[in-house]
Structure formats: structure tokens, C-alpha cells
Scaffold this motif. Structure first.
Motif, PDB file in Angstrom:
ATOM      1  N   SER A  27       1.008  -1.172   0.064  1.00  0.00           N
ATOM      2  CA  SER A  27      -0.078   0.034  -0.050  1.00  0.00           C
ATOM      3  C   SER A  27       0.860   1.313  -0.067  1.00  0.00           C
ATOM      4  N   GLY A  28       1.772   1.027   0.894  1.00  0.00           N
ATOM      5  CA  GLY A  28       2.809   2.247   0.847  1.00  0.00           C
ATOM      6  C   GLY A  28       3.601   2.530  -0.561  1.00  0.00           C
ATOM      7  N   LEU A  29       3.878   1.647  -1.207  1.00  0.00           N
ATOM      8  CA  LEU A  29       4.642   1.622  -2.494  1.00  0.00           C
ATOM      9  C   LEU A  29       3.596   1.984  -3.646  1.00  0.00           C
ATOM     10  N   LEU A  30       2.208   1.577  -3.608  1.00  0.00           N
ATOM     11  CA  LEU A  30       1.261   1.761  -4.295  1.00  0.00           C
ATOM     12  C   LEU A  30       1.049   3.307  -4.303  1.00  0.00           C
ATOM     13  N   ALA A  31       0.908   4.004  -3.021  1.00  0.00           N
ATOM     14  CA  ALA A  31       0.957   5.350  -2.690  1.00  0.00           C
ATOM     15  C   ALA A  31       1.712   6.196  -3.548  1.00  0.00           C
ATOM     16  N   GLY A  32       3.023   5.755  -3.156  1.00  0.00           N
ATOM     17  CA  GLY A  32       4.279   6.528  -3.832  1.00  0.00           C
ATOM     18  C   GLY A  32       4.213   6.208  -5.128  1.00  0.00           C
ATOM     19  N   ALA A  33       3.910   5.263  -5.897  1.00  0.00           N
ATOM     20  CA  ALA A  33       3.876   5.040  -7.347  1.00  0.00           C
ATOM     21  C   ALA A  33       2.987   6.068  -8.009  1.00  0.00           C
ATOM     22  N   ALA A  34       1.816   5.898  -7.243  1.00  0.00           N
ATOM     23  CA  ALA A  34       0.386   6.880  -7.643  1.00  0.00           C
ATOM     24  C   ALA A  34       0.883   8.369  -7.628  1.00  0.00           C
ATOM     25  N   LEU A  35       1.416   8.954  -6.630  1.00  0.00           N
ATOM     26  CA  LEU A  35       1.798  10.319  -6.455  1.00  0.00           C
ATOM     27  C   LEU A  35       3.073  10.484  -7.840  1.00  0.00           C
ATOM     28  N   GLN A  36       3.678   9.685  -8.066  1.00  0.00           N
ATOM     29  CA  GLN A  36       4.681   9.823  -8.998  1.00  0.00           C
ATOM     30  C   GLN A  36       4.094   9.804 -10.364  1.00  0.00           C
TER      31      GLN A  36
ATOM     32  N   ARG B 250      12.158   8.497 -11.574  1.00  0.00           N
ATOM     33  CA  ARG B 250      11.131   7.736 -11.095  1.00  0.00           C
ATOM     34  C   ARG B 250      11.900   6.694 -10.035  1.00  0.00           C
ATOM     35  N   LEU B 251      11.375   6.862  -8.796  1.00  0.00           N
ATOM     36  CA  LEU B 251      11.928   5.756  -7.851  1.00  0.00           C
ATOM     37  C   LEU B 251      10.883   4.745  -7.572  1.00  0.00           C
ATOM     38  N   VAL B 252       9.873   5.014  -7.863  1.00  0.00           N
ATOM     39  CA  VAL B 252       8.973   3.994  -7.366  1.00  0.00           C
ATOM     40  C   VAL B 252       7.817   3.730  -8.686  1.00  0.00           C
ATOM     41  N   ALA B 253       7.673   2.229  -9.091  1.00  0.00           N
ATOM     42  CA  ALA B 253       6.516   2.198  -9.992  1.00  0.00           C
ATOM     43  C   ALA B 253       5.909   0.853  -9.659  1.00  0.00           C
ATOM     44  N   PHE B 254       4.913   0.331 -10.271  1.00  0.00           N
ATOM     45  CA  PHE B 254       4.086  -0.795  -9.713  1.00  0.00           C
ATOM     46  C   PHE B 254       3.738  -1.539 -11.056  1.00  0.00           C
ATOM     47  N   ARG B 255       4.083  -2.858 -10.719  1.00  0.00           N
ATOM     48  CA  ARG B 255       3.342  -3.820 -11.863  1.00  0.00           C
ATOM     49  C   ARG B 255       1.976  -3.644 -11.894  1.00  0.00           C
ATOM     50  N   PRO B 256       1.236  -3.464 -12.970  1.00  0.00           N
ATOM     51  CA  PRO B 256      -0.230  -3.442 -12.826  1.00  0.00           C
ATOM     52  C   PRO B 256      -0.959  -4.708 -12.467  1.00  0.00           C
ATOM     53  N   ASP B 257      -0.532  -5.801 -12.765  1.00  0.00           N
ATOM     54  CA  ASP B 257      -0.857  -7.077 -12.103  1.00  0.00           C
ATOM     55  C   ASP B 257      -0.972  -7.053 -10.616  1.00  0.00           C
ATOM     56  N   VAL B 258       0.310  -6.584  -9.860  1.00  0.00           N
ATOM     57  CA  VAL B 258       0.369  -6.348  -8.408  1.00  0.00           C
ATOM     58  C   VAL B 258      -0.566  -5.581  -8.177  1.00  0.00           C
ATOM     59  N   ALA B 259      -0.767  -4.280  -8.775  1.00  0.00           N
ATOM     60  CA  ALA B 259      -1.588  -3.498  -8.261  1.00  0.00           C
ATOM     61  C   ALA B 259      -3.251  -3.723  -8.141  1.00  0.00           C
ATOM     62  N   TYR B 260      -3.286  -4.342  -9.490  1.00  0.00           N
ATOM     63  CA  TYR B 260      -4.796  -4.999  -9.223  1.00  0.00           C
ATOM     64  C   TYR B 260      -5.078  -5.769  -8.463  1.00  0.00           C
ATOM     65  N   ASN B 261      -4.147  -6.526  -7.968  1.00  0.00           N
ATOM     66  CA  ASN B 261      -4.603  -7.819  -6.721  1.00  0.00           C
ATOM     67  C   ASN B 261      -4.475  -7.139  -5.594  1.00  0.00           C
ATOM     68  N   LEU B 262      -3.559  -6.102  -5.438  1.00  0.00           N
ATOM     69  CA  LEU B 262      -3.628  -5.148  -4.068  1.00  0.00           C
ATOM     70  C   LEU B 262      -4.993  -4.659  -3.715  1.00  0.00           C
ATOM     71  N   LEU B 263      -5.522  -3.780  -4.822  1.00  0.00           N
ATOM     72  CA  LEU B 263      -6.675  -3.098  -4.675  1.00  0.00           C
ATOM     73  C   LEU B 263      -8.101  -4.392  -4.592  1.00  0.00           C
ATOM     74  N   HIS B 264      -7.748  -5.176  -5.064  1.00  0.00           N
ATOM     75  CA  HIS B 264      -8.788  -6.207  -5.178  1.00  0.00           C
ATOM     76  C   HIS B 264      -8.966  -6.799  -3.700  1.00  0.00           C
TER      77      HIS B 264
END
Length: 762
Positions: A458-467, A487-501
Motif C-alpha cells: 500500500s505504501g509503495l502503491l501510494a508512492g507510485a500513484a503520486l509519481q 522515477r523511484l517507485v513504479a508498480f506492476r499493474p498485475d500487482v496493483a490490481y491484486n492489491l486493490l482487489h
């Protein structure tokens, strides 16, 4: 003969992107969360399945050591064999528990059918009805023009209910040469238990895809089996729609996870899109609440789109897959208006429409984009409710209004005396998630890695979203390149989907306990990903300044194996003890009632009573019903409320008029409802009826000031006194310790058949 403890089943439900390489992963980045842009170079077709499961010809799933082709094949085979073994273990466990709980193999046919409690019996009755029909065509015609489920009405069951699975199984059973050695009921329950195996395989593959290691899938399967109390209730609610649909939802999540992985070829993407469509279609076809589950999923897609984790093509594709699945079911269900009037369709139309006309949504600075996103979201929601309101008005749709009443009442947004909403609110399954659920999940070592993984991601997702929202969308190529390199932080979309799921469905589970079965299975996936993936361990080892390829590899495999060993040591004896516990079905009063109805009443007799009991009467005797548990129809809900007046304070004349209007020939009264003690005051069925009628409730306690005493005694109690006011309208024909059955007389023929009635049974 083995001694078994007798238990009487309760009649209610049981509670109920982009990547950047870390120091240990310089050459491979298919399984990490943070990083730089990845190329989209198509892979060779020979690496199709290997690439889908997170491994290429050059790198292992963890991105640590090279994998040679023979090692890939051995690892793949081992992973798939373990998936099959765990899946079969789950199916075998639930079948063994079901057999041991009821001694199902030794039950008579009527006892087996009684074991299908509440709405389970209603759904299974249509499977039985299709098998008893002279032909498949006649069976389908009877379902399309049904006049047995609701008296004085002819309804299309294929339109009203999600029973295509029963139709499919009945046709399959007729066609396969298995009738001589496999009874229909076993064919039915084995199919449902086999879907549990499919469920485990889907969760296993999702964890494998996310982490790149089949150890994650193994841990997921073990956790799912050990947390069986909180992951499924299939062993005692076999026919519930969720037991058919959730395995397909899990398969859909697996397909979405694979679709969102980077570096898929065009062919692989097309295959994944078709898999997403097929699984979405099967999920929607098998559960009437599909629209609400897909609405949550649509909100997840919308969120990922708003913070730049998905491309325009991916967003549009995912939305259209949902729409296509729903519309396909709409056609199969004879243009069911409840689907067209669903909130999820209105939301998708609104989101795509406004997105098309707001081309500058993702431009500007961070604050500007946040403001645009908030305005965009408000516009989408406003248009969603407008479209939904107009659609329901045009379709004259009121089938699902009880669900929205329940939501309003649950969050104190509407009246609390509404009878339909109160029926849901007073059931434990629709309350908030009990804390003992978390205690059980913690006891199997599932909760702790899940929470740690959730917090980190969740912390990584928030940082990636802001960037993502800070980087410029326009400008020269040099500016874009500089933004990417920074960019310091980015997120694989498959991981992001499963996290929000897991976040969104977790919130749904906490608000409504029955929905926990959607969340807990995926919870196993996320926890296993955290334990077996590289992200948690890389962060921890970097914090301790001891990160190395060898150490990372060691902890990624040693910790999951240690956890599996610990779980085996702690829970294997308990599991064996549970599987060896023998019980026996014991419900002689209900068996006596069903036998009497089958032998002593006309085949076209119409029965009134509680929804749960009438579903069993439909299955065991084939008699006509006044009402039933499938509650997604306004007229049926109103009739149910009227029939339930037999448990309210109403005069015998009023109750008689209500029952005759519904076409009832007999009414079944249950002592367990009339003298109910299971629920607290204010939630007993008789209390709900008193409140809806404006009457003061029974027993000590406060009453609202606008409630008044009823001028009549409680019908279900007073009718047993056999006073003249009651005997002139009702004749007792059967009774035992649990049930009292009365024939509803026709006023013009008060004594025509009084002498021919069967005597009451003690």
C-alpha cells in the motif's frame, strides 16, 4: 457399526506497470514491483507458458539465477503436479466432511433431500425436476412456464433465477453413461466439490503468477484448506449460488493477473481476453448478485486508471469484458431487466462516456490532476446514478430494491422498520465480520504476513500513484525520458490490481460477513506473494545492509518451507481428527412432515409457510408453493410478508383472507418461529412483523412511542386453542413436536370435506 453423534441441522445458514531492478535483480524484472520502464519486445512462442508463469529462458521467477530449459520443464511439472494434488485434497476434504457430518451414504432419499436446507433445496429441486421430465425439451418447457414455484402465477424460472447450472448438469447426466453406477445426487454434489478443486487451482496460479514461484501457490493452497471454516461453507450449503460462482471469479482474477503482466505477445493477450470473458460469463450466469461483485471490480479498474497504472486499451478491454459477460447472461436469461438496470452497467457506461470527452484529464501538475480527478469522479458518479435511475424507470424495475434498502438501513441511511431490510439485518451472516475470524486466520499464520504485505504494498502503491500523477504527459522526448529515469517507485499493474482487489473486497467482507468468502481466498494469495516474492525480503535485507543474491534466494525458499513445516506439525493432527469425527443426520420431525405431505395431500395442493421450509417441501414432495427463498422479485416479497402474518397479531379472518388470496390449501406453522429464541428481541420474525404492522413487540423492553397494542392475539399461538373463530376457518390435519399443519377452508364449503381429512398425527 460405528457410533455416531446425532446432530440436527440448523435450518438457517451457518455462519453464514513498470519495474526497476534491485541490486539482486539486475538482469530480470518480471517479478518485482518497483523500477524503470520495461520493453514490450514480443517473446518467442516456445516460451509461452514459461513466460505466463513469470519465467523466461534467461531468468528464474525470482530474477536471481539462470534457468536452463530442462530445469524450467522440471519446475513447471512440479508446480502443476502440486497444484493438482492440493486441488484434489480440498475436494476430497469437503466431500469427506460432508459424508461424516450427515452419514450421507446411509440416508434415505427424503433425508438426503431434507439435508439441502433453505434455498439449497429450491435450487436442487430444479435439477431433480429436469431429470424426472420425460425429455429435455419438456423439462426446459416446464421451467420456462413454471406454475409450481409460485401459486396462481406462471413464471419463467430461467429468467428469474440463476439455475442454468442445474439445467446443464441434468442434461449432462442424461447424456453420460453413468446412470447405472452414480446416483443423480452424487453427480450433483461431486460436481460442486470439483469446483472447489478449480478454486484452489485458480488461487494457486494467481500466487504463482505474482511471485514467480510455485512455492507461493503451494502455501496458498495449504492456507485455503486449513482455513476452510472462513474460506468456504460448501460442505453444508452445497447448492448455494456462491459455491458455483466463486471458482469462476477466482479464475477471472487469474486471467486478469496474467493479462496485466508486461511483455505479453499479441496472441497471449487475445487468449487472456477470451479467458476473462468466459470466466466472467460463467460467474455472472451462476449468481444473482454478480452485478454487485462486478461493481466493486469496476471501481478497482477505475481507480487504477485514475492513477495511471493501466493503459487506455487495458481499461477499455476490462470494462468491455464485464459488459459482454453481463449482456450475454442477459440474453440467456430472456432479457432479465435486473441486469440492464444494474448499477455496474450504468457505471461503466458513465465512466467510458466521460473518459472519452475528457481528453485532458491526465495533464497538468500534481495538484491540478488531483483536482481534475475529483471532479471527474463526481461527474462519473452523478451520471451513473442518473443513467441507473432512468433505466429503472424505463424498465419499471423493482426487483433489487430490497438490496438497496438493506444497504441504506445498514449504514443508517434509511428507515429501520422496513420488513425486507430487517430480514437481512437481523441475520448474523449480513452483520459485520466477527473478530474471532481474525483470530482463526492468525492461528494459521495467515494474518501476519498478509498485513505486512498489505502495508508494504500500500505504501509503495501510494508512492507510485503520486509519481505517476506528477510526471508530465506532454513535452519533448527528452523531458519524458528524464521523468522516467527520475522515477523511484513504479508498480506492476498485475500487482496493483491484486492489491486493490484484496483491499476493496476486504472492506466488503468487514461490512458484511457473508462476503468474506470472496476475500479470504484471495487473502491467501496476497500473503503467499509477500512470503515468497522478492519485495518484502529485498526491502528487509536492504534495511539490514546484507542483501545478496544467495541470501535473498535462501530466505525466499527457506521461510516458506519452514512455514509449511510448522503448519503441517500444528494442523495435520487436527485435520485428521476433524476428518475422523463421525456424526449422523437426525431430523425425524421434518421427515415425518414430508412423508405425510407426500402420502396424504393432493399433488396439486398449495402450501404456505416459511420460505426455508417451503423450499424443502418443493424438493421432497413437489407440491405447489405460495412463496420461496429466492427473494429477487417485488411481488414475491410482498406475498411473503403477507403469508408471514400467520406469525403476527392478526385476526383469523384476516389471515384466512390472505392465505386464500395466495391460493393456499394448507399452512404449516413452525414452533421454532412462533416461539423463537435464537434472535434477540427486535430481530425475531414475530417482532419484525409487529414493527411493520405498527404493533408493540412481545416481552420486556422498550418500544417506540408510535407503536400501539394489537387488538388481536398472536395467530400462531391462538389457533392451537381450537376456538370456534379458528376452527370455522382452519382444520388441523397434522402435528408433531415441531410442525402444525392446517387446511385452509373455503368459506362456501365449510363442512364438505371435513369427514375425509386425515387425522392429526401426534
Amino acid at each position: 457399526m460405528e457410533l455416531r453423534r446425532r446432530v440436527k441441522l440448523r435450518k438457517q445458514e451457518h455462519n453464514l506497470g513498470h519495474t526497476q531492478n534491485t541490486p539482486a535483480e539486475r538482469r530480470c524484472c518480471s517479478n518485482i514491483v518497483w523500477g524503470t520502464e520495461m520493453s514490450n519486445t514480443p517473446q518467442d512462442k516456445d516460451t509461452w507458458w514459461v513466460s505466463l508463469l513469470g519465467r523466461s529462458c534467461k531468468c528464474s521467477g525470482s530474477g536471481i539465477l539462470p534457468w536452463w530449459p530442462w530445469r524450467q520443464c522440471v519446475s513447471m511439472a512440479a508446480g502443476l503436479l502440486l497444484a493438482g494434488f492440493l486441488a484434489l485434497s480440498q475436494a476430497w476434504c469437503v466431500n469427506a466432511i460432508h459424508e461424516n457430518l450427515l452419514w450421507f451414504s446411509q440416508l434415505t432419499e427424503v433425508e438426503r433431500e431434507i439435508s439441502f436446507r433453505t434455498e439449497c433445496g429450491l435450487y436442487y429441486s430444479y435439477f431433480k425436476q429436469m431429470l424426472q421430465a420425460p425429455s429435455i425439451q419438456e423439462g426446459l418447457s416446464d421451467l420456462i412456464h413454471d406454475n409450481l414455484t409460485e401459486s396462481r402465477r406462471t413464471i419463467n424460472l430461467l429468467q428469474r433465477m440463476n439455475i442454468y447450472q442445474e439445467v446443464f448438469l441434468s442434461v449432462l447426466y442424461r447424456l453420460l453413461p453413468i446412470q447405472s453406477y452414480l446416483e443423480p445426487v452424487y453427480f450433483y454434489i461431486y460436481t460442486v466439490f470439483s469446483l472447489q478443486a478449480v478454486y484452489v487451482i485458480a488461487l494457486y496460479l494467481t500466487a504463482w503468477l505474482l511471485s514467480g514461484s510455485w512455492l507461493a501457490g503451494t502455501l496458498t493452497g495449504i492456507w485455503y484448506i486449513l482455513n476452510r471454516v472462513d474460506t468456504t461453507r460448501v460442505e453444508f450449503t452445497i447448492s448455494l449460488r456462491e459455491n458455483w460462482s466463486l471458482p469462476f471469479l477466482a479464475l477471472q482474477v487469474t486471467a486478469i493477473t496474467c493479462y496485466l503482466r508486461p511483455q505479453l505477445t499479441t496472441l497471449q493477450q487475445k487468449v487472456m481476453v477470451w479467458l476473462m470473458y468466459v470466466t466472467t460469463f460463467c460467474f455472472c450466469l451462476t449468481w444473482q448478485f454478480n452485478q454487485f461483485i462486478l461493481l466493486v471490480q469496476a471501481l478497482i479498474i477505475y481507480t487504477l486508471d485514475g492513477v495511471d497504472f493501466l493503459t487506455t486499451t487495458q481499461v477499455t478491454t476490462l470494462y468491455l469484458v464485464q459488459v459482454s459477460g453481463l449482456l450475454s447472461v442477459w440474453l440467456l436469461q430472456f432479457c432479465n431487466s435486473m441486469i440492464l438496470g444494474s448499477l455496474v452497467l450504468s457505471f461503466i457506461v458513465a465512466a467510458l462516456f466521460i473518459r472519452h470527452f475528457q481528453s485532458g484529464l491526465k495533464t497538468g501538475s500534481l495538484l491540478v490532476r488531483l483536482g481534475k480527478l475529483l471532479l471527474h469522479s463526481a461527474t462519473v458518479l452523478l451520471l451513473t446514478f442518473t443513467i441507473n435511475y432512468l433505466a429503472k424507470k424505463a424498465l419499471q424495475l423493482r426487483s433489487d430494491e430490497h438490496i438497496f434498502k438493506f444497504i441504506k438501513s445498514k449504514f443508517a441511511l434509511g428507515p429501520t422498520r422496513d420488513f425486507d431490510a430487517s430480514l437481512y439485518l437481523c441475520e448474523e451472516a449480513f452483520g459485520v465480520l466477527p473478530l474471532d475470524t481474525l483470530e482463526r486466520l492468525a492461528g494459521t499464520l495467515l494474518l501476519y504476513p498478509y498485513i505486512l504485505t498489505l502495508l508494504l504494498l500500500s505504501g509503495l502503491l501510494a508512492g507510485a500513484a503520486l509519481q505517476n500523477m506528477s510526471r508530465p504527459k506532454g513535452g519533448s522526448a527528452e523531458e519524458k525520458k528524464g521523468a522516467v529515469e527520475g522515477r523511484l517507485v513504479a508498480f506492476r499493474p498485475d500487482v496493483a490490481y491484486n492489491l486493490l482487489h484484496t483491499l476493496f473486497y476486504g472492506l466488503l467482507a468487514f461490512s458484511t460477513m457473508r462476503m468474506k468468502y470472496i476475500w479470504t481466498g484471495h487473502m491467501c494469495v496476497v500473503a503467499a506473494y509477500g512470503v515468497c516474492g522478492t519485495e518484502l525480503w529485498t526491502l528487509l535485507l536492504n534495511t539490514l545492509h546484507c542483501n545478496s543474491k544467495v541470501l535473498l534466494r535462501l530466505v525466499r525458499y527457506a521461510v516458506p518451507l519452514a512455514m509449511i513445516g510448522c503448519l503441517y506439525y500444528k494442523f495435520w493432527p487436527k485435520l485428521m481428527e476433524e476428518l475422523s469425527e463421525l456424526r449422523e443426520f437426525y431430523d425425524p420431525d421434518t421427515v415425518e412432515l414430508m412423508t405425510w405431505i407426500s402420502t396424504k395431500t393432493p399433488k396439486q395442493a398449495v402450501f404456505a409457510g416459511s420460505m426455508q421450509l417451503l423450499a424443502g417441501i418443493k424438493l421432497c414432495t413437489g407440491r405447489v408453493l405460495t412463496n420461496h427463498p429466492h427473494y429477487e422479485d417485488k411481488d414475491l416479497r410482498e406475498r411473503t410478508r403477507q403469508v408471514y402474518q400467520v406469525y403476527a397479531r392478526r385476526s383469523p379472518e384476516e389471515v384466512h383472507a390472505i392465505l386464500r388470496a395466495a391460493g393456499a390449501d394448507y399452512v404449516v406453522l413452525e414452533n421454532s418461529i412462533c416461539y423463537e429464541r435464537r434472535h434477540r428481541r427486535g430481530c425475531r420474525l414475530r417482532d419484525l412483523l409487529d414493527l411493520a404492522n405498527g404493533h408493540i413487540m412481545d416481552g420486556p423492553g422498550e418500544n417506540d412511542p408510535d407503536l400501539v397494542p394489537s387488538p388481536h392475539p398472536r395467530f400462531c399461538e391462538t389457533i392451537k386453542t381450537d376456538t370456534a373463530a379458528y376452527t370455522s376457518l382452519f382444520t388441523r390435519t397434522f402435528q408433531n413436536k415441531t410442525f402444525h399443519v392446517y387446511r385452509v377452508k373455503k368459506k362456501r364449503k365449510k363442512s364438505a370435506k371435513s369427514s375425509s381429512e386425515p387425522s392429526a398425527t401426534q
